[in-house]
Design a protein around this motif. Structure first.
Motif, PDB file in Angstrom:
ATOM      1  N   MET A  44      35.694  32.254  48.515  1.00 52.41           N
ATOM      2  CA  MET A  44      34.768  33.306  48.111  1.00 52.41           C
ATOM      3  C   MET A  44      34.172  32.982  46.745  1.00 52.41           C
ATOM      4  O   MET A  44      34.884  32.595  45.824  1.00 52.41           O
ATOM      5  N   ARG A  45      32.867  33.169  46.642  1.00 47.31           N
ATOM      6  CA  ARG A  45      32.179  32.987  45.361  1.00 47.31           C
ATOM      7  C   ARG A  45      31.861  34.362  44.784  1.00 47.31           C
ATOM      8  O   ARG A  45      31.327  35.229  45.476  1.00 47.31           O
ATOM      9  N   ILE A  46      32.190  34.561  43.511  1.00 47.12           N
ATOM     10  CA  ILE A  46      31.963  35.843  42.856  1.00 47.12           C
ATOM     11  C   ILE A  46      31.178  35.616  41.569  1.00 47.12           C
ATOM     12  O   ILE A  46      31.597  34.839  40.706  1.00 47.12           O
ATOM     13  N   ASP A  47      30.032  36.268  41.457  1.00 49.63           N
ATOM     14  CA  ASP A  47      29.240  36.237  40.241  1.00 49.63           C
ATOM     15  C   ASP A  47      29.244  37.637  39.634  1.00 49.63           C
ATOM     16  O   ASP A  47      29.051  38.630  40.342  1.00 49.63           O
ATOM     17  N   ILE A  48      29.458  37.709  38.327  1.00 52.09           N
ATOM     18  CA  ILE A  48      29.481  38.984  37.613  1.00 52.09           C
ATOM     19  C   ILE A  48      28.443  38.925  36.496  1.00 52.09           C
ATOM     20  O   ILE A  48      28.402  37.950  35.741  1.00 52.09           O
ATOM     21  N   VAL A  49      27.621  39.954  36.396  1.00 51.58           N
ATOM     22  CA  VAL A  49      26.595  40.017  35.354  1.00 51.58           C
ATOM     23  C   VAL A  49      26.940  41.167  34.415  1.00 51.58           C
ATOM     24  O   VAL A  49      27.154  42.302  34.854  1.00 51.58           O
ATOM     25  N   SER A  50      26.974  40.862  33.119  1.00 47.49           N
ATOM     26  CA  SER A  50      27.376  41.856  32.123  1.00 47.49           C
ATOM     27  C   SER A  50      26.808  41.470  30.765  1.00 47.49           C
ATOM     28  O   SER A  50      26.496  40.295  30.531  1.00 47.49           O
ATOM     29  N   VAL A  51      26.663  42.435  29.877  1.00 48.29           N
ATOM     30  CA  VAL A  51      26.306  42.107  28.499  1.00 48.29           C
ATOM     31  C   VAL A  51      27.562  41.751  27.700  1.00 48.29           C
ATOM     32  O   VAL A  51      27.475  41.367  26.536  1.00 48.29           O
ATOM     33  N   PHE A  52      28.727  41.868  28.333  1.00 46.75           N
ATOM     34  CA  PHE A  52      30.002  41.475  27.719  1.00 46.75           C
ATOM     35  C   PHE A  52      30.765  40.568  28.681  1.00 46.75           C
ATOM     36  O   PHE A  52      31.834  40.939  29.187  1.00 46.75           O
ATOM     37  N   PRO A  53      30.263  39.371  28.966  1.00 41.48           N
ATOM     38  CA  PRO A  53      30.934  38.498  29.944  1.00 41.48           C
ATOM     39  C   PRO A  53      32.346  38.104  29.533  1.00 41.48           C
ATOM     40  O   PRO A  53      33.191  37.819  30.389  1.00 41.48           O
ATOM     41  N   GLU A  54      32.611  38.112  28.229  1.00 41.17           N
ATOM     42  CA  GLU A  54      33.951  37.751  27.768  1.00 41.17           C
ATOM     43  C   GLU A  54      35.002  38.751  28.229  1.00 41.17           C
ATOM     44  O   GLU A  54      36.205  38.457  28.220  1.00 41.17           O
ATOM     45  N   TYR A  55      34.571  39.932  28.637  1.00 44.58           N
ATOM     46  CA  TYR A  55      35.499  40.950  29.131  1.00 44.58           C
ATOM     47  C   TYR A  55      36.306  40.423  30.310  1.00 44.58           C
ATOM     48  O   TYR A  55      37.460  40.816  30.528  1.00 44.58           O
ATOM     49  N   PHE A  56      35.723  39.497  31.060  1.00 46.39           N
ATOM     50  CA  PHE A  56      36.334  39.063  32.314  1.00 46.39           C
ATOM     51  C   PHE A  56      37.255  37.857  32.159  1.00 46.39           C
ATOM     52  O   PHE A  56      37.652  37.245  33.156  1.00 46.39           O
ATOM     53  N   ARG A  57      37.613  37.543  30.920  1.00 45.85           N
ATOM     54  CA  ARG A  57      38.630  36.512  30.712  1.00 45.85           C
ATOM     55  C   ARG A  57      39.975  36.943  31.292  1.00 45.85           C
ATOM     56  O   ARG A  57      40.820  36.110  31.619  1.00 45.85           O
ATOM     57  N   THR A  58      40.166  38.253  31.431  1.00 46.01           N
ATOM     58  CA  THR A  58      41.419  38.750  32.017  1.00 46.01           C
ATOM     59  C   THR A  58      41.584  38.313  33.465  1.00 46.01           C
ATOM     60  O   THR A  58      42.699  38.296  33.987  1.00 46.01           O
ATOM     61  N   LEU A  59      40.497  37.943  34.120  1.00 46.21           N
ATOM     62  CA  LEU A  59      40.576  37.523  35.520  1.00 46.21           C
ATOM     63  C   LEU A  59      41.231  36.152  35.668  1.00 46.21           C
ATOM     64  O   LEU A  59      41.513  35.717  36.786  1.00 46.21           O
ATOM     65  N   ASP A  60      41.453  35.466  34.543  1.00 45.78           N
ATOM     66  CA  ASP A  60      42.141  34.182  34.590  1.00 45.78           C
ATOM     67  C   ASP A  60      43.657  34.352  34.580  1.00 45.78           C
ATOM     68  O   ASP A  60      44.388  33.353  34.645  1.00 45.78           O
ATOM     69  N   LEU A  61      44.122  35.596  34.508  1.00 42.96           N
ATOM     70  CA  LEU A  61      45.547  35.867  34.439  1.00 42.96           C
ATOM     71  C   LEU A  61      46.121  36.191  35.812  1.00 42.96           C
ATOM     72  O   LEU A  61      45.397  36.494  36.755  1.00 42.96           O
ATOM     73  N   SER A  62      47.441  36.116  35.918  1.00 40.64           N
ATOM     74  CA  SER A  62      48.189  36.585  37.076  1.00 40.64           C
ATOM     75  C   SER A  62      47.699  35.954  38.380  1.00 40.64           C
ATOM     76  O   SER A  62      47.264  34.805  38.418  1.00 40.64           O
ATOM     77  N   LEU A  63      47.746  36.719  39.476  1.00 37.46           N
ATOM     78  CA  LEU A  63      47.423  36.183  40.793  1.00 37.46           C
ATOM     79  C   LEU A  63      45.956  35.789  40.920  1.00 37.46           C
ATOM     80  O   LEU A  63      45.620  34.828  41.616  1.00 37.46           O
ATOM     81  N   LEU A  64      45.067  36.536  40.238  1.00 33.41           N
ATOM     82  CA  LEU A  64      43.651  36.175  40.289  1.00 33.41           C
ATOM     83  C   LEU A  64      43.406  34.809  39.663  1.00 33.41           C
ATOM     84  O   LEU A  64      42.609  34.013  40.159  1.00 33.41           O
ATOM     85  N   GLY A  65      44.093  34.542  38.569  1.00 38.57           N
ATOM     86  CA  GLY A  65      43.968  33.235  37.933  1.00 38.57           C
ATOM     87  C   GLY A  65      44.499  32.124  38.815  1.00 38.57           C
ATOM     88  O   GLY A  65      43.879  31.061  38.947  1.00 38.57           O
ATOM     89  N   LYS A  66      45.657  32.375  39.453  1.00 41.22           N
ATOM     90  CA  LYS A  66      46.232  31.359  40.337  1.00 41.22           C
ATOM     91  C   LYS A  66      45.340  31.110  41.544  1.00 41.22           C
ATOM     92  O   LYS A  66      45.203  29.968  42.005  1.00 41.22           O
ATOM     93  N   ALA A  67      44.724  32.173  42.056  1.00 37.32           N
ATOM     94  CA  ALA A  67      43.840  32.017  43.217  1.00 37.32           C
ATOM     95  C   ALA A  67      42.646  31.142  42.874  1.00 37.32           C
ATOM     96  O   ALA A  67      42.186  30.348  43.695  1.00 37.32           O
ATOM     97  N   GLN A  68      42.147  31.267  41.640  1.00 40.83           N
ATOM     98  CA  GLN A  68      41.042  30.412  41.214  1.00 40.83           C
ATOM     99  C   GLN A  68      41.497  28.964  41.060  1.00 40.83           C
ATOM    100  O   GLN A  68      40.794  28.029  41.440  1.00 40.83           O
ATOM    101  N   GLU A  69      42.698  28.794  40.509  1.00 39.19           N
ATOM    102  CA  GLU A  69      43.239  27.444  40.351  1.00 39.19           C
ATOM    103  C   GLU A  69      43.419  26.748  41.696  1.00 39.19           C
ATOM    104  O   GLU A  69      43.219  25.542  41.824  1.00 39.19           O
TER     105      GLU A  69
END
Length: 280
Positions: free
Chosen positions: A1-26
């Motif tokens: 799955m490809r996910i694109d997120i648009v925000s004026v604060f893209p750094e907010y989504f660094r949390t998505l690199d943690l836990s199971l979401l981070g492992k799923a990306q890895e």
């Protein structure tokens, strides 16, 4: 799955690199990219908002900035008003909005089968109302969702909530796939999940239900089912009302009757309360 997120604060989504979401990306199960909406502005101040038409407080996000961004992410041509009948975008565009329908487990399940999701995070007074209208007219599958009866400062939190609910349903995401089978709101009979306990059996004077220690799997299953029915009846009676009585077994019916439900029709309904008040 490809996910694109648009925000004026893209750094907010660094949390998505943690836990199971981070492992799923890895592990290559999904690819998440956060984009800065200001990258599609052309003025010196990188403005993404303007005053509302008709007056009023706050600022509204400008449709032309969003459109340049979304056109690129959606892979649309440079003449966006020319589209063949029946042609549709392969991506789903999701826009959080407190005035939209409530996001549910059913929505999460449906979206977990998509290949490309684009999330747009509104700020201030939100995005121009013409934005979703325009892209629906361009045959884009546009979804607007609320995550509850409250208002946030922006859509970032809502996007994180929806992302967790959606991605955890991807095959291979959870270490133990059975852990999502009996969760709240899951399955044809949508109920709140039964309560969970762990060791020790007695903790600070509070004992876990003895039936869970009995080793009798049938009794354990029945206890958990009854507990789910009781919790749902108390907290979310609307979910009980949505059940199909034809799908209830004899034990389910007995439990619901004891909880004050009539189960002789197509759907459960509350039993009429007897009026014990005497006329003056």
């Amino acid at each position: 799955m490809r996910i694109d997120i648009v925000s004026v604060f893209p750094e907010y989504f660094r949390t998505l690199d943690l836990s199971l979401l981070g492992k799923a990306q890895e592990h290559g199960l999904l690819q998440v990219t956060a984009h800065d909406l200001r990258d599609w502005t052309h003025d010196i101040h990188h403005s993404v908002d303007d005053t509302p038409v008709g007056g009023g407080a706050g600022m509204v996000m400008k449709p032309e900035v969003w459109a340049e961004c979304l056109d690129e992410l959606l892979g649309m041509d440079e003449v966006p008003d020319t589209v063949e009948d029946g042609q549709s975008s392969p991506a789903v565009l999701i826009l959080p909005n407190p005035s939209a329908p409530l996001f549910t487990q059913r929505d999460a399940t449906e979206l977990s089968h998509e290949e490309h999701l684009i999330f747009g995070c509104g700020r201030y007074e939100g995005y121009d109302a013409r934005l979703p209208e325009y892209y629906r007219g361009r045959q884009v599958d546009v979804r607007e969702y609320s995550i509850g009866d409250y208002v946030l400062n922006g859509g970032e939190v809502a996007v994180c909530v929806m992302l967790e609910a959606i991605t955890r349903l991807l095959p291979g995401f959870m270490g133990n796939p059975d852990s999502i089978v009996e969760e709240s709101y899951t399955g044809a009979q949508s109920l709140l999940e039964h309560r969970q306990y762990t060791k020790p059996a007695v903790w600070r004077g509070h004992e876990a239900p003895p039936v869970l220690l009995s080793g009798d799997h049938a009794k354990v299953d029945r206890f958990r089912r009854d507990d789910a029915l009781a919790r749902t009846s108390e907290i979310r009676p609307d979910l009980i009302e949505a059940l199909d009585c034809a799908d209830l077994d004899k034990a389910d019916r007995k439990t619901l009757i004891s909880l004050g439900w009539e189960v002789s029709g197509s759907h459960p309904r509350r039993m009429a309360q007897k009026n014990t008040e005497q006329c003056a």
